[in-house]
Design a protein around this motif. Structure first.
Motif: not given
Length: 214
Positions: A144-156
């Motif tokens: 299994r591959a699960t997206i645990a978190d996603a963040r956008l800080t500025g352009r990163e």
């Protein structure tokens, strides 16, 4: 993922493969070393949008509750990002990175990871050389591959993926004798990897920015 990555060839083709596998549309033995700091890298200049676009397949793909908002922000900044393709690329990157680490391929790891992570890998590989040990590991399957978190800080942009996998892990000494692990049994492994990229940067590749155990 985000345009995450690919199947191995030569170091010269790695960057192109990473880009194509990672989500861009027309996106064991020793534990992996953990870097002291985290950084990032990728993509075409984001297009301005009047309304927030709907992330492709967001909500129907494997992800944890806190990841959806960050994914929507990433898609808004870069509409070409595709969640499903990113996950496929992330799994390819997971396999490529593990195999490069196990065989001690520092050049390939520098293509796949940020400077901090690549340096941590290199230090671990050097320690194996000094001790005369060799890893004879095999990734049996990614359950299994699960997206645990996603963040956008500025352009990163940073996306964290939780991998549940079965790995046959064996450590051999200089005489090729098994000193740890088993050639017969696969071990359940749970890793949390973060891939990073700077949206709008000329380099379209996502890179491994952090590794941890779940």
């Amino acid at each position: 993922m985000l345009y995450v990555i690919l199947l191995a060839m030569v170091a010269g083709f790695l960057a192109l493969r990473l880009y194509s596998v990672l989500g861009k549309r027309t996106g064991h033995e020793q534990a992996l070393p953990k870097p002291a700091e985290e950084r990032a890298n990728v993509a075409a200049l984001p297009r301005a949008v009047d309304t927030q676009p709907e992330p492709r397949d967001v909500g129907s793909r494997p992800m944890e509750a806190g990841a959806e908002q960050g994914l929507r922000q990433i898609v808004q900044a870069e509409p070409a990002f595709d969640v499903a393709r990113f996950l496929e690329g992330a799994k390819a990157a997971y396999r490529m990175t593990l195999e490069a680490f196990w065989r001690g391929d520092e050049a390939e790891l520098r293509e796949l990871a940020t400077d901090d992570v690549a340096s941590a890998f290199a230090a671990s590989i050097e320690a194996r050389r000094v001790s005369g040990e060799r890893l004879d590991n095999r990734l049996v399957t990614i359950e299994r591959a699960t997206i645990a978190d996603a963040r956008l800080t500025g352009r990163e942009a940073r996306i964290t993926v939780r991998f549940d996998a079965d790995i046959a892990a064996v450590t051999r000494d200089a005489e090729d004798r098994v000193i740890a692990g088993s050639t017969d049994d696969a071990v359940e492994t749970h890793d949390v990897w973060t891939f990073a990229r700077t949206l709008g940067a000329p380099d379209p590749n996502w890179k491994l920015a952090d590794t941890d155990e779940a």
